[in-house]
Design a protein around this motif. Structure first.
Motif, PDB file in Angstrom:
ATOM      1  N   GLU A  21      18.738  43.916  52.355  1.00 53.45           N
ATOM      2  CA  GLU A  21      18.604  42.571  52.570  1.00 53.45           C
ATOM      3  C   GLU A  21      20.016  41.978  52.353  1.00 53.45           C
ATOM      4  OE1 GLU A  21      15.709  40.591  52.797  1.00 53.45           O
ATOM      5  OE2 GLU A  21      14.529  42.507  52.710  1.00 53.45           O
ATOM      6  N   SER A  45      19.704  35.211  52.925  1.00 57.87           N
ATOM      7  CA  SER A  45      18.688  34.709  53.674  1.00 57.87           C
ATOM      8  C   SER A  45      18.833  34.627  55.002  1.00 57.87           C
ATOM      9  CB  SER A  45      18.191  33.303  53.148  1.00 57.87           C
ATOM     10  OG  SER A  45      19.266  32.332  53.343  1.00 57.87           O
ATOM     11  N   ARG A  67      16.529  35.862  60.835  1.00 60.05           N
ATOM     12  CA  ARG A  67      15.503  35.248  60.275  1.00 60.05           C
ATOM     13  C   ARG A  67      15.066  33.642  60.856  1.00 60.05           C
ATOM     14  NH1 ARG A  67      15.833  37.057  54.126  1.00 60.05           N
ATOM     15  NH2 ARG A  67      15.909  39.263  54.544  1.00 60.05           N
TER      16      ARG A  67
END
Length: 88
Positions: free
Chosen positions: A33, A36, A53
């Motif tokens: 990860e 964001s 994303r």
């Protein structure tokens, strides 16, 4: 945005690596990860897939990849080797 649901994530990776050698496709996967904006899936040193994303992130990643792809092969290999030596 949080973590991409696992089944969706692996389906995206499967689509991205379609056509790569079977050993690469079957390589163990590690999910990294990165904030964001995107997720990176490592395929046991054989390949990596970065998934944006949102549309803005995807466009920026495509632009960066085009810049990397424009580097002549010999320079790209030299830079990659230098990067690895600095980190090992």
């Amino acid at each position: 945005m949080g973590t991409i649901e696992s089944r969706t994530l692996h389906a995206l990776v499967d689509a991205a690596i379609d056509g790569l050698p079977p050993g690469t496709q079957a390589a163990p996967r590690s999910i990294v990860e990165i904030g964001s904006a995107h997720t990176v899936v490592l395929l046991d040193g054989a390949a990596a897939v970065r998934i944006g994303r949102d549309p803005g992130t995807a466009a920026a990643m495509r632009k960066r990849q085009q810049l990397v792809d424009s580097i002549p092969e010999s320079q790209a290999v030299t830079r990659a080797n230098t990067w690895l030596r600095e980190r090992l």
